[in-house]
Design an enzyme around this catalytic site. Sequence first.
Site, PDB file in Angstrom:
ATOM      1  N   THR A  63      25.624  47.994 -82.565  1.00 45.84           N
ATOM      2  CA  THR A  63      24.225  47.788 -82.175  1.00 45.84           C
ATOM      3  C   THR A  63      24.096  47.797 -80.656  1.00 45.84           C
ATOM      4  O   THR A  63      24.938  47.257 -79.949  1.00 45.84           O
ATOM      5  CB  THR A  63      23.719  46.443 -82.730  1.00 45.84           C
ATOM      6  OG1 THR A  63      24.045  46.391 -84.127  1.00 45.84           O
ATOM      7  CG2 THR A  63      22.220  46.316 -82.577  1.00 45.84           C
TER       8      THR A  63
ATOM      9  N   ASP B 178      31.413  63.105 -78.110  1.00 49.60           N
ATOM     10  CA  ASP B 178      30.312  62.846 -79.051  1.00 49.60           C
ATOM     11  C   ASP B 178      28.979  63.212 -78.402  1.00 49.60           C
ATOM     12  O   ASP B 178      28.010  62.457 -78.470  1.00 49.60           O
ATOM     13  CB  ASP B 178      30.337  61.378 -79.479  1.00 49.60           C
ATOM     14  CG  ASP B 178      29.396  61.085 -80.646  1.00 49.60           C
ATOM     15  OD1 ASP B 178      29.112  62.024 -81.425  1.00 49.60           O
ATOM     16  OD2 ASP B 178      28.920  59.953 -80.760  1.00 49.60           O
TER      17      ASP B 178
ATOM     18  N   GLY C 284      24.606  52.596 -84.410  1.00 49.29           N
ATOM     19  CA  GLY C 284      25.301  53.862 -84.679  1.00 49.29           C
ATOM     20  C   GLY C 284      26.779  53.615 -84.797  1.00 49.29           C
ATOM     21  O   GLY C 284      27.223  52.493 -85.100  1.00 49.29           O
ATOM     22  N   ALA C 285      27.547  54.640 -84.531  1.00 52.90           N
ATOM     23  CA  ALA C 285      29.001  54.540 -84.667  1.00 52.90           C
ATOM     24  C   ALA C 285      29.563  53.463 -83.746  1.00 52.90           C
ATOM     25  O   ALA C 285      30.587  52.865 -84.036  1.00 52.90           O
ATOM     26  CB  ALA C 285      29.633  55.887 -84.347  1.00 52.90           C
ATOM     27  N   TYR C 286      28.887  53.224 -82.637  1.00 52.86           N
ATOM     28  CA  TYR C 286      29.403  52.271 -81.659  1.00 52.86           C
ATOM     29  C   TYR C 286      28.747  50.898 -81.775  1.00 52.86           C
ATOM     30  O   TYR C 286      28.719  50.131 -80.827  1.00 52.86           O
ATOM     31  CB  TYR C 286      29.232  52.825 -80.237  1.00 52.86           C
ATOM     32  CG  TYR C 286      29.886  54.165 -80.039  1.00 52.86           C
ATOM     33  CD1 TYR C 286      31.164  54.411 -80.528  1.00 52.86           C
ATOM     34  CD2 TYR C 286      29.237  55.194 -79.384  1.00 52.86           C
ATOM     35  CE1 TYR C 286      31.774  55.634 -80.369  1.00 52.86           C
ATOM     36  CE2 TYR C 286      29.839  56.429 -79.214  1.00 52.86           C
ATOM     37  CZ  TYR C 286      31.113  56.638 -79.707  1.00 52.86           C
ATOM     38  OH  TYR C 286      31.714  57.854 -79.537  1.00 52.86           O
TER      39      TYR C 286
ATOM     40  N   LYS D 125      26.221  47.221 -74.876  1.00 53.56           N
ATOM     41  CA  LYS D 125      26.968  47.813 -75.995  1.00 53.56           C
ATOM     42  C   LYS D 125      28.247  47.014 -76.157  1.00 53.56           C
ATOM     43  O   LYS D 125      29.061  46.944 -75.243  1.00 53.56           O
ATOM     44  CB  LYS D 125      27.286  49.282 -75.698  1.00 53.56           C
ATOM     45  CG  LYS D 125      26.024  50.076 -75.453  1.00 53.56           C
ATOM     46  CD  LYS D 125      26.237  51.563 -75.391  1.00 53.56           C
ATOM     47  CE  LYS D 125      24.888  52.246 -75.164  1.00 53.56           C
ATOM     48  NZ  LYS D 125      24.947  53.688 -75.286  1.00 53.56           N
TER      49      LYS D 125
ATOM     50  N   ILE E 235      17.750  48.158 -79.651  1.00 51.47           N
ATOM     51  CA  ILE E 235      17.213  49.496 -79.379  1.00 51.47           C
ATOM     52  C   ILE E 235      17.965  50.609 -80.100  1.00 51.47           C
ATOM     53  O   ILE E 235      17.673  51.776 -79.934  1.00 51.47           O
ATOM     54  CB  ILE E 235      17.148  49.810 -77.860  1.00 51.47           C
ATOM     55  CG1 ILE E 235      18.503  49.558 -77.177  1.00 51.47           C
ATOM     56  CG2 ILE E 235      16.032  49.039 -77.201  1.00 51.47           C
ATOM     57  CD1 ILE E 235      18.544  49.957 -75.715  1.00 51.47           C
ATOM     58  N   GLY E 236      18.921  50.238 -80.926  1.00 59.04           N
ATOM     59  CA  GLY E 236      19.602  51.305 -81.673  1.00 59.04           C
ATOM     60  C   GLY E 236      20.913  50.826 -82.235  1.00 59.04           C
ATOM     61  O   GLY E 236      21.474  49.825 -81.810  1.00 59.04           O
TER      62      GLY E 236
END
Length: 307
Positions: A32, A150, A28-30, A48, A25-26
């Site tokens: 998948t 963030d 980013g910096a953290y 996460k 579902i996404g």
Amino acid sequence: MGWSSCLLQVMAQESMVQYEPVAEIGGGAYGTVYKARDRDSGQFVALKSVRVQTNQDGLPLSTVREVALLKRLEQFDHPNIVRLMDVCATLRTDQETKVTLVFEHVDQDLRTYLEKVPAPGLSIDRIRDLMQQLLCGLAFLHSNRVLHRDLKPENILVTSRGQVKLADFGLARIYSCHMALTPVVVTLWYRCPEVLLQTTYATPVDIWSTGCIFAEMFRRKPLFCGDSEVDQLGKIFAVIGLPAEDEWPTDVTLSRQNFSPPTPQPITDCVPEISEKGVELLLKMLTFDPLKRISALNALEHPFFAE
């Protein structure tokens, strides 16, 4: 296995087998993010994961502390904080452990929510409600000495019933080592001047981001869209004005002389639909000096919310 790994294993309620990944579902910096189904309850969760370097003592103490803090916050069950439901630690190699945080799953974030709003946009009452919830969540984090660091529309979740939940708080510190190795460009648009100038910062960083998001709720597009630290600062100063010499931090490499003093643009030019009290609150959030920036608790007391 060191005591820190033991502690994290104890904190993990179940193994990862309990969660069946359904969709990505996404990213980013953290890393998948996966949507998964809890095999026991049938409900959806968000997974996460981060790989943490381990040594003979197990996981770094800093990681254990951060996870323990997130678990402690969970006990308060705050309505505007996304629920951390589980923590799982899986030993991958002698040098690496995969730590997976299991959060409640919410279908949409504020970015998606704002994109779906039909013209002419959100009513001021709806913006007031969203902002009040956002600040309640933030005041709770700050009172527990947690910085978000963030804050942006992508990690503010909005449920189908219009409930706001802050996500991804505290992750910046857990993932800081990992992020150095991740070639992801983190957006500068919600970053405060003290972070852009690489000086010391504290809870006011989140208030600046909240101010940017407040303006975006009216505009339905970001307020400051810089493509580098210097460009971002230039766009900020074009609206709030160049700070006075005595307000410029002394411990930074970037000189105030790098910026020509612009004639500040009235904030109502950028956010025309905002009310008078809204302008007042927004400018208190977008204050250059972090010590003069309004706090989350004081923002909740602002007359804008009593209009």
